[in-house]
Design an enzyme around this catalytic site. Structure first.
Site, PDB file in Angstrom:
ATOM      1  N   HIS A 209      -5.887   2.750   1.128  1.00  0.00           N
ATOM      2  CA  HIS A 209      -4.927   4.045   1.712  1.00  0.00           C
ATOM      3  C   HIS A 209      -5.576   4.707   2.868  1.00  0.00           C
ATOM      4  O   HIS A 209      -4.916   5.023   3.843  1.00  0.00           O
ATOM      5  CB  HIS A 209      -4.892   5.098   0.867  1.00  0.00           C
ATOM      6  CG  HIS A 209      -4.218   4.359  -0.733  1.00  0.00           C
ATOM      7  ND1 HIS A 209      -3.276   3.371  -0.780  1.00  0.00           N
ATOM      8  CD2 HIS A 209      -4.644   4.676  -2.033  1.00  0.00           C
ATOM      9  CE1 HIS A 209      -2.928   3.073  -2.088  1.00  0.00           C
ATOM     10  NE2 HIS A 209      -3.672   3.926  -2.825  1.00  0.00           N
TER      11      HIS A 209
ATOM     12  N   ASP B  91       0.867  -1.294   0.178  1.00  0.00           N
ATOM     13  CA  ASP B  91       0.054   0.171  -0.028  1.00  0.00           C
ATOM     14  C   ASP B  91       1.039   1.280  -0.182  1.00  0.00           C
ATOM     15  O   ASP B  91       1.552   1.694   0.826  1.00  0.00           O
ATOM     16  CB  ASP B  91      -1.008   0.066   1.237  1.00  0.00           C
ATOM     17  CG  ASP B  91      -1.763   1.181   1.337  1.00  0.00           C
ATOM     18  OD1 ASP B  91      -1.491   2.324   1.033  1.00  0.00           O
ATOM     19  OD2 ASP B  91      -2.827   0.931   1.458  1.00  0.00           O
ATOM     20  N   HIS B  92       1.037   1.923  -1.103  1.00  0.00           N
ATOM     21  CA  HIS B  92       2.226   2.890  -1.040  1.00  0.00           C
ATOM     22  C   HIS B  92       2.018   3.945  -0.270  1.00  0.00           C
ATOM     23  O   HIS B  92       3.085   4.653  -0.108  1.00  0.00           O
ATOM     24  CB  HIS B  92       2.395   3.291  -2.758  1.00  0.00           C
ATOM     25  CG  HIS B  92       1.171   4.304  -3.004  1.00  0.00           C
ATOM     26  ND1 HIS B  92       0.255   3.890  -3.575  1.00  0.00           N
ATOM     27  CD2 HIS B  92       1.466   5.938  -3.480  1.00  0.00           C
ATOM     28  CE1 HIS B  92      -0.512   5.222  -3.809  1.00  0.00           C
ATOM     29  NE2 HIS B  92       0.252   6.008  -3.734  1.00  0.00           N
TER      30      HIS B  92
HETATM   31  C1  BG6 Z   1      -3.704   4.961  -6.145  1.00  0.00           C
HETATM   32  C2  BG6 Z   1      -5.041   4.617  -7.001  1.00  0.00           C
HETATM   33  O1  BG6 Z   1      -3.551   3.663  -5.213  1.00  0.00           O
HETATM   34  O2  BG6 Z   1      -3.488   6.032  -5.654  1.00  0.00           O
HETATM   35  C3  BG6 Z   1      -5.179   6.326  -7.663  1.00  0.00           C
HETATM   36  O3  BG6 Z   1      -5.388   3.676  -7.722  1.00  0.00           O
HETATM   37  C4  BG6 Z   1      -4.698   7.283  -7.087  1.00  0.00           C
HETATM   38  O4  BG6 Z   1      -6.537   6.209  -8.483  1.00  0.00           O
HETATM   39  C5  BG6 Z   1      -3.341   7.065  -6.524  1.00  0.00           C
HETATM   40  O5  BG6 Z   1      -4.556   8.307  -8.301  1.00  0.00           O
HETATM   41  C6  BG6 Z   1      -3.174   8.323  -5.696  1.00  0.00           C
HETATM   42  O6  BG6 Z   1      -1.845   8.057  -5.074  1.00  0.00           O
HETATM   43  P1  BG6 Z   1      -0.905   9.559  -4.700  1.00  0.00           P
HETATM   44  O7  BG6 Z   1       0.499   8.934  -3.915  1.00  0.00           O
HETATM   45  O8  BG6 Z   1      -0.619  10.253  -5.757  1.00  0.00           O
HETATM   46  O9  BG6 Z   1      -1.923  10.112  -3.598  1.00  0.00           O
END
Ligand code: BG6
Length: 526
Positions: free
Chosen positions: A280, A217-218
């Site tokens: 997230h 989960d980044h």
């Molecule tokens: C991803 C989603 O996990 O996270 C995308 O699939 C979203 O829809 C993205 O745009 C958002 O990531 P960040 O790091 O730009 O907030």
């Protein structure tokens, strides 16, 4: 030391000279992680290596690690995908990606290690492709000193996961023998609902033990998300206030200004609830609401996080309309241009009811939080890109100033992105003869305090997978608990007569979302 902002001097604005204070440079997760920060030699096998993720995120992040001297000496990457590419075309594509998406000076880092990248063309379902892969990996071990250690990265569409997992298990590639490791990183989406997530977890268990599995989960790789733990548990002043006695409510916002773009077909299947909230937002919520862990080990931290999710009851279908709002963006003038509505995006049916915005009121039913609502909202095509957690405190018991009018409540704001930092809002006396109170802010900004170039979340997570530290990855039970909650919302929506609301692109969402907060509370407009 963690993977981000290396080399950035600590700047203390209160000091006249720039100082480097090593105690403030440590990993927010503490000593236990720091002592295991060395990655062992290994080969990273990326399934679906011709896709966007490899080019945009994975390889640029690996080159960030390389630039910082954090890749192990014996390291190689094998791209596994169907397209009939050669090693050379694969490397050219990756070089392009590093140039476009990598941190400063990573192009040279890629040039220096380009021959460690090779391509393996095979069908994910073809057992022969895995036997060939095994032979290839053995050769790489001899040539590049990768010691028989493997990390498999599932970067394909989820429909390919099952074939890959059964072939990894059948070919013996998932086995760990004689001190060699075999790990698997699984990209999101992790299932589509609880049954599919359980099925995926069960299949993973056929080839891998839980400690071999890294569900990515980044958001957990973002410095500011990790800083939630540091703020709460490295400081003595916040924790005594961090409960229902002092906190009125918590707002968690993940707003994006972009629409779904070319991902319409994917988004149709997921909606914002599966795309952002199940993973997230639930992860950030558990870090904000968890009890202090007994230690900063992967299981101690994740034990506490999962307890938060377990303390959130599933919604009964009849309660969902009162506790949630869902909406779709409609076309509007945004940033000087006509932005398309969601239903006009490529791959989206004209009568789609998929939500691009959702707001949810959650109650964490435990001693710490009972009575303090958590409001979560996420949306595409909102006024601007911002992710933040706002802890809003209760009012003082007696209003002494300005004729007894209530002053603005104190807010502790954790700015996850952009403009990363932490701010505390409080009332101060306006200079002058009257006793007037106005809102002011104490502000900590990462950029100003630490300087340096921030590493991408994937750098941290790839390094952790190489080190074997699962703290910043979701455990099986966390993912399943989050699905249980989300499934109960989705099922309420399915049974509801209420259709999604609509909001003009470039606004803060539908008006109906304001009602969710009742009459005494309002959404922040970041
Ligand atoms: C991803 C989603 O996990 O996270 C995308 O699939 C979203 O829809 C993205 O745009 C958002 O990531 P960040 O790091 O730009 O907030």
């Amino acid at each position: 030391m963690h993977a981000g902002r290396r080399g950035g001097n600590i700047k203390d604005p209160t000091m006249s000279t720039t100082q480097t204070d090593p105690t403030t440079l440590v990993n927010p997760l503490g000593d236990e992680l720091r002592s295991t920060r060395t990655a062992k030699p290994c080969v990273l096998v990326i399934f679906g290596a011709t896709g966007d993720l490899t080019k945009r995120k994975l390889v640029p992040s690996l080159m960030g690690l390389s630039k910082d001297g954090l890749l192990p000496p014996g390291f190689a990457v094998v791209g596994f995908a169907r397209r009939p590419w050669s090693d050379e075309s694969f490397r050219n594509e990756l070089a392009d990606g590093v140039r476009l998406f990598g941190r400063t000076d990573t192009v040279a880092a890629f040039d220096a290690v380009a021959d460690a990248f090779s391509y393996h063309a095979a069908d994910f379902a073809d057992a022969e492709g895995y036997r060939d892969l095994k032979r290839k990996l053995d050769l790489i071990d001899q040539k590049r000193g990768t010691s028989g250690n493997r990390i498999f990265y599932l970067a394909t569409p989820p429909s390919a996961y099952s074939s890959i997992l059964s072939n990894l298990a059948a070919s013996g590639l998932s086995n760990e023998q004689e001190g060699r490791f075999a790990r698997i990183i699984v990209e999101k989406p992790f299932g589509h609902d609880l049954p599919t997530a359980e099925a995926l977890n069960n299949q993973l268990r056929e080839g891998f033990r839980e400690r071999q599995v890294f569900r990515i989960d980044h958001y957990l790789g973002k410095e500011t998300v990790q800083n939630i733990l540091a703020l709460r548990f490295a400081n003595g002043i916040f924790e005594p206030l961090w409960n229902e006695k002092f906190v009125d409510h918590v707002q968690l916002t993940v707003a994006e200004s972009i629409g779904v773009g070319s991902r319409g077909a994917y988004f149709e299947e997921s909606g914002i609830i599966r795309d952002m909230i199940q993973n997230h937002l639930m992860q950030v919520l558990s870090l904000v609401a968890m009890e202090p862990p007994a230690a900063l080990t992967a299981d101690a931290v994740r034990d506490e996080k999962v307890k938060v999710l377990k303390a959130i009851r599933s919604f009964r279908p009849e309660d969902v309309d009162r506790a949630t709002v869902r909406a779709q963006y409609a076309s509007a003038l945004f940033g000087g241009e006509e932005a398309k509505g969601y239903r006009e995006e490529t791959g989206v049916p004209a009568a789609s009811t998929t939500e691009t915005y959702a707001a949810v009121r959650l109650q964490v039913e435990n001693w710490r939080w009972s009575g303090t609502p958590f409001y979560l909202r996420a949306g595409k095509r909102l006024a601007r890109r911002v992710t933040e957690v706002a802890i809003q405190f209760k009012q003082p018991p007696l209003h002494l100033f300005e004729g007894g009018r209530p002053v603005q409540p104190n807010v502790l704001l954790l700015r996850i992105q952009p403009d990363e930092g932490v701010a505390l809002r409080f009332g101060a006396k306006v200079p002058g003869p009257d006793m007037r109170i106005r809102d002011v802010r104490m502000d900590f900004r990462y950029g100003a305090a630490f300087g340096g170039e921030s590493a991408d979340a994937y750098e941290r997570l790839l390094l952790d997978a190489m080190v074997g530290d699962g703290t910043l990855f979701a455990r099986r039970d966390e993912v399943e608990e989050a699905w249980r909650i989300v499934d109960s919302i989705v099922s309420g929506w399915k049974q509801s007569a209420r259709k999604p609301e609509s909001y003009p692109a470039g606004t803060w969402g539908p008006e109906a979302a304001d009602k969710l907060l009742g009459t005494c509370r309002t959404w922040r407009k970041p």
